[in-house]
Design a protein around this motif. Structure first.
Motif, PDB file in Angstrom:
ATOM      1  N   PRO A 119       0.683  -1.333  -0.030  1.00 10.28           N
ATOM      2  CA  PRO A 119       0.039   0.155   0.104  1.00 10.28           C
ATOM      3  C   PRO A 119       0.997   1.387  -0.078  1.00 10.28           C
ATOM      4  CG  PRO A 119      -1.016  -1.618   1.489  1.00 10.28           C
ATOM      5  CD  PRO A 119       0.377  -2.050   1.163  1.00 10.28           C
TER       6      PRO A 119
ATOM      7  N   TYR B  88      -5.102  -2.872  -6.461  1.00 15.39           N
ATOM      8  CA  TYR B  88      -6.331  -2.988  -5.685  1.00 15.39           C
ATOM      9  C   TYR B  88      -7.221  -3.312  -6.830  1.00 15.39           C
ATOM     10  CZ  TYR B  88     -10.817  -1.554  -3.708  1.00 15.39           C
ATOM     11  OH  TYR B  88     -11.898  -1.512  -3.242  1.00 15.39           O
TER      12      TYR B  88
ATOM     13  N   SER C 195       0.445   0.720  -7.372  1.00 16.08           N
ATOM     14  CA  SER C 195      -0.113   0.461  -5.885  1.00 16.08           C
ATOM     15  C   SER C 195      -0.864   1.750  -5.621  1.00 16.08           C
ATOM     16  CB  SER C 195       0.534   0.075  -4.880  1.00 16.08           C
ATOM     17  OG  SER C 195      -0.089   0.229  -3.549  1.00 16.08           O
TER      18      SER C 195
ATOM     19  N   LEU D 208      -5.119  -0.115  -1.537  1.00 16.44           N
ATOM     20  CA  LEU D 208      -4.624  -1.164  -1.153  1.00 16.44           C
ATOM     21  C   LEU D 208      -4.704  -1.385   0.056  1.00 16.44           C
ATOM     22  CD1 LEU D 208      -3.853  -3.818  -2.959  1.00 16.44           C
ATOM     23  CD2 LEU D 208      -1.427  -2.850  -2.429  1.00 16.44           C
TER      24      LEU D 208
ATOM     25  N   ALA E  86      -7.797  -3.459   1.246  1.00 18.79           N
ATOM     26  CA  ALA E  86      -7.964  -4.454   0.527  1.00 18.79           C
ATOM     27  C   ALA E  86      -8.221  -5.759   1.410  1.00 18.79           C
ATOM     28  CB  ALA E  86      -6.946  -4.812  -0.467  1.00 18.79           C
TER      29      ALA E  86
END
Length: 261
Positions: A40, A60, A86, A90, A93
């Protein structure tokens, strides 16, 4: 398409630096490479010069099924090197994936839809944790590359990582193999670095790559310029070490992947 996950639950061990420079070295050797940024923080995306505005499709979107891998891939400044970038999305997620079907295999399913021949190798840059994102990476990968910082606490984290790998093999991906352990951030002025390197080699033997990645200022500077160290300064000690590590890595890859090169 060979899939390599670069994983270690400890942060700051050189996972992203290893992923983008190994990817660059493989691309320079003629391989068609895709990097999947599964962290992330998005450091691999930033380190390859991908602006936030360019990340209209991300890892994501790939995991939740909003796009396929060909749509998400972005060409980088390095020839033959693409990336699935990214975004901050994310970070949520792992919560969203909990209720999804085959939640540990979302990345595996997405990569299975890659156009035939588009890429020879996929390198997955994992987050510094052993959560669902890393489990997805290990479930999708055929091989695991473990960067290990030459410091005392790195040894404690290694045993936890090895236990997780065994669990993933047992439950999700029996084909997962450790490609090798790469010793990183080696400080030749520090006796502890040498002691850690000796201990790791004594424990893991031939799994440990001969090449050691040194602490190097140019490796740290390169991401701020949006290019891998191999392009920023290919003559620095860090770049030379990653080129040597890439050569070792290619020798360990399965025969079909070598033939593709």
């Amino acid at each position: 398409m060979i899939r390599i996950a670069v994983a270690n639950q400890k942060g700051g061990v050189g996972k992203t630096t290893t992923a983008i420079n190994i990817g660059t070295a493989l691309a320079a050797s003629g391989w068609k490479v895709l990097i999947v940024d599964l962290d992330p923080q998005g450091n691999a995306s930033t380190g390859l010069g991908i602006d936030r505005a360019e990340r209209t499709r991300s890892s994501y979107d790939l995991l939740v099924g909003d796009c396929d891998v060909a749509e998400a891939a972005i060409a980088t400044k390095v020839p033959r090197l693409d990336i699935v970038a990214s975004t901050v999305d994310l970070s949520g997620a792992e919560i969203e994936l909990v209720d999804m079907e085959r939640r540990a295999h979302r990345l595996d399913m997405a990569l299975a839809e890659a156009p035939p021949g588009r890429w020879d190798v996929v390198i997955i840059d994992c987050p510094p944790s052993l959560g669902l994102l890393t489990i997805n990476a290990m479930s999708a990968a055929s091989s695991l590359l473990v960067p290990l910082q030459c410091e005392f606490f790195a040894l404690e984290g290694l045993s936890q990582l090895l236990q997780t790998i065994e669990r993933v093999r047992a439950r999700f991906n029996p084909e997962l193999q450790i490609l090798g352990v790469a010793l990183t951030m080696y400080d030749r002025r520090n006796r502890l670095s040498e002691l850690v390197a000796q201990d790791v080699r004594a424990c893991l033997g031939k799994l440990v790559f001969e090449t050691i990645i040194p602490r190097n200022v140019r490796l740290s500077e390169a991401p701020s310029h949006g290019v891998p160290a191999l392009i920023y300064d290919h003559r620095c000690l860090g770049s030379e070490a990653y080129i040597a590590l890439a050569r070792e890595l290619m020798q360990r890859l399965p025969a079909p992947a070598q033939a593709a090169a």
